[in-house]
Enzyme design. Structure first.
Site, mmCIF file in Angstrom:
data_model
loop_
_atom_site.group_PDB
_atom_site.id
_atom_site.type_symbol
_atom_site.label_atom_id
_atom_site.label_comp_id
_atom_site.label_asym_id
_atom_site.label_seq_id
_atom_site.Cartn_x
_atom_site.Cartn_y
_atom_site.Cartn_z
ATOM 1 N N THR A 94 -36.701 -83.383 41.288
ATOM 2 C CA THR A 94 -36.946 -83.320 39.855
ATOM 3 C C THR A 94 -38.404 -82.935 39.773
ATOM 4 O OG1 THR A 94 -35.326 -84.921 39.032
ATOM 5 C CG2 THR A 94 -37.389 -84.877 37.877
ATOM 6 N N ARG B 162 -22.273 -85.149 34.236
ATOM 7 C CA ARG B 162 -23.205 -86.255 34.566
ATOM 8 C C ARG B 162 -24.635 -85.950 34.072
ATOM 9 N NH1 ARG B 162 -28.223 -86.865 37.537
ATOM 10 N NH2 ARG B 162 -28.302 -89.023 38.237
ATOM 11 N N GLY C 99 -28.595 -87.772 34.108
ATOM 12 C CA GLY C 99 -29.409 -88.843 34.682
ATOM 13 C C GLY C 99 -30.457 -89.345 33.704
ATOM 14 N N ASP C 100 -31.536 -89.863 34.247
ATOM 15 C CA ASP C 100 -32.602 -90.436 33.415
ATOM 16 C C ASP C 100 -33.569 -89.392 32.865
ATOM 17 O OD1 ASP C 100 -33.404 -89.960 36.126
ATOM 18 O OD2 ASP C 100 -35.263 -91.037 35.716
ATOM 19 N N THR D 91 -38.953 -89.870 38.859
ATOM 20 C CA THR D 91 -38.035 -89.172 39.756
ATOM 21 C C THR D 91 -37.376 -90.193 40.667
ATOM 22 O OG1 THR D 91 -37.823 -87.653 41.616
ATOM 23 C CG2 THR D 91 -40.001 -88.636 41.295
ATOM 24 N N GLY E 206 -31.210 -91.511 39.245
ATOM 25 C CA GLY E 206 -31.190 -91.557 37.784
ATOM 26 C C GLY E 206 -30.418 -92.715 37.179
HETATM 27 N N1 ASP Z 1 -33.736 -88.617 38.357
HETATM 28 C C1 ASP Z 1 -33.018 -87.391 38.595
HETATM 29 C C2 ASP Z 1 -31.582 -87.563 38.190
HETATM 30 O O1 ASP Z 1 -31.018 -88.591 38.476
HETATM 31 C C3 ASP Z 1 -33.049 -86.948 40.003
HETATM 32 C C4 ASP Z 1 -34.363 -86.995 40.662
HETATM 33 O O2 ASP Z 1 -35.353 -87.417 40.102
HETATM 34 O O3 ASP Z 1 -34.407 -86.582 41.803
HETATM 35 O O4 ASP Z 1 -31.007 -86.642 37.668
#
Ligand code: ASP
Length: 311
Positions: free
Chosen positions: A174, A202, A204-205, A225, A228
């Site tokens: 990310t 899906r 994520g955060d 990062t 998520g």
């Molecule tokens: N947080 C990101 C997600 O879950 C992935 C990442 O930060 O690598 O989509």
């Protein structure tokens, strides 16, 4: 004398080990980080806004093929790319985010357009793409987002029918930036391709204000990062701000509580970058490594990948 200013960026956290890195690849990562950091720093140095600085830095990271965002975004289960991005401005708590978008060259620019011109905070999928077109944002065809290493990762994940965070085991990906400008305004932005082989839309955060991204001029700006799902459950970025606002913790103390205690307790691996309203910078992570860099007007200037050696 001008007020102090700072910027920090990340390119993902995870199992990043010296033993699996070649000097050539490491140099490429460092160049990608350095260029993005300097692009943001120049804007701050010239008296520009933190919002412009984080957008410029994240745009460069999205255009850099090795990071999991924009051009380097991972493949989803059906061989496409669904990207998530968000941006937040600490001055008036404005926020904008795009979820599950394809073909948009720079999702962070879409997040900013959503914040400033849509009247909404989060747009997703086809609707967000339609809005991007109306805003005349650049789009690219599938070929632009094809990178050989991401394709191979997807093929491996498909074979084993697993969903994977970036390319190797427990390696997250990310990109993000946080900044404090000379006018005292904080901003944060995060952008990601999410997880390799992800299914069912899906999210994520990263595109969720308060979870993966947060900025509040009274406290701090944060970009996360990591895994998520766990970062969502911990509402990581807002929690750091709350610990400062309601409990009076320093930025470092708040980051330590969330990254090394709360997240660890539920198995949440990853890290974050954060800057407080005085310009202090923190870049904590509980994984093996995190691509990260920071620079401030007091002369701090770092590009780092691995864990600091234990004393
Ligand atoms: N947080 C990101 C997600 O879950 C992935 C990442 O930060 O690598 O989509």
């Amino acid at each position: 004398m001008a007020n102090n200013f700072s910027i920090a960026i990340h390119g993902g956290a995870g199992t990043i080990l010296r033993s699996t890195m070649t000097p050539e690849l490491q140099a490429q990562y460092e160049t990608g980080l350095r260029d993005a950091l300097d692009a943001g720093y120049k804007i701050l140095e010239a008296g520009g806004s933190s919002l412009d600085a984080v957008e410029a830095a994240v745009t460069m990271l999205e255009d850099f093929p090795l990071f999991n965002a924009g051009k380097g975004a991972v493949f989803n289960n059906v061989g496409g790319h669904e990207m998530d991005a968000s941006i937040m401005y600490g001055n008036g708590l404005e926020a904008g985010a795009a979820c599950g978008v394809s073909h948009v060259k720079n999702p962070v620019k879409l997040a900013r357009a959503i914040m400033e011109r849509s009247g909404h905070v989060i747009l997703c999928g086809a609707g967000a793409e339609q809005f991007a077109k109306l805003q005349h944002l650049l789009t690219e065809d599938d070929a632009y987002f094809y990178t050989e290493h991401r394709y191979q990762q997807w093929q491996e994940a498909l074979k084993e029918d697993r969903v994977q965070l970036d390319h190797s085991d427990k390696k997250f990906g990310t990109v993000g930036a946080v900044a404090l400008d000379q006018h005292g305004n904080l901003a944060a932005a995060t952008s990601t391709g999410g997880m390799t082989n992800k299914k069912f839309g899906r999210i994520g955060d990263s595109p969720v204000p308060g979870a993966g991204t947060y900025a509040n001029n009274n406290t701090c700006a944060v970009s996360c990062t990591g895994h998520g799902e766990l970062f969502l459950r911990c509402v990581v970025a807002y929690d750091i701000s709350c610990l400062m606002e309601y409990k009076g913790l320093s930025l470092k103390e708040a980051c330590d509580v969330v990254v090394y205690d709360k997240l660890v307790k539920i198995g949440g691996e990853g890290g974050l970058i954060a800057i407080d309203k005085s310009g202090n910078i923190e870049m904590p992570f509980n994984s093996e490594g995190m691509y990260r860099a920071c620079r401030n007007s007091a002369g701090r200037n770092e590009v780092l990948i691995y864990k600091p050696p234990t004393p």
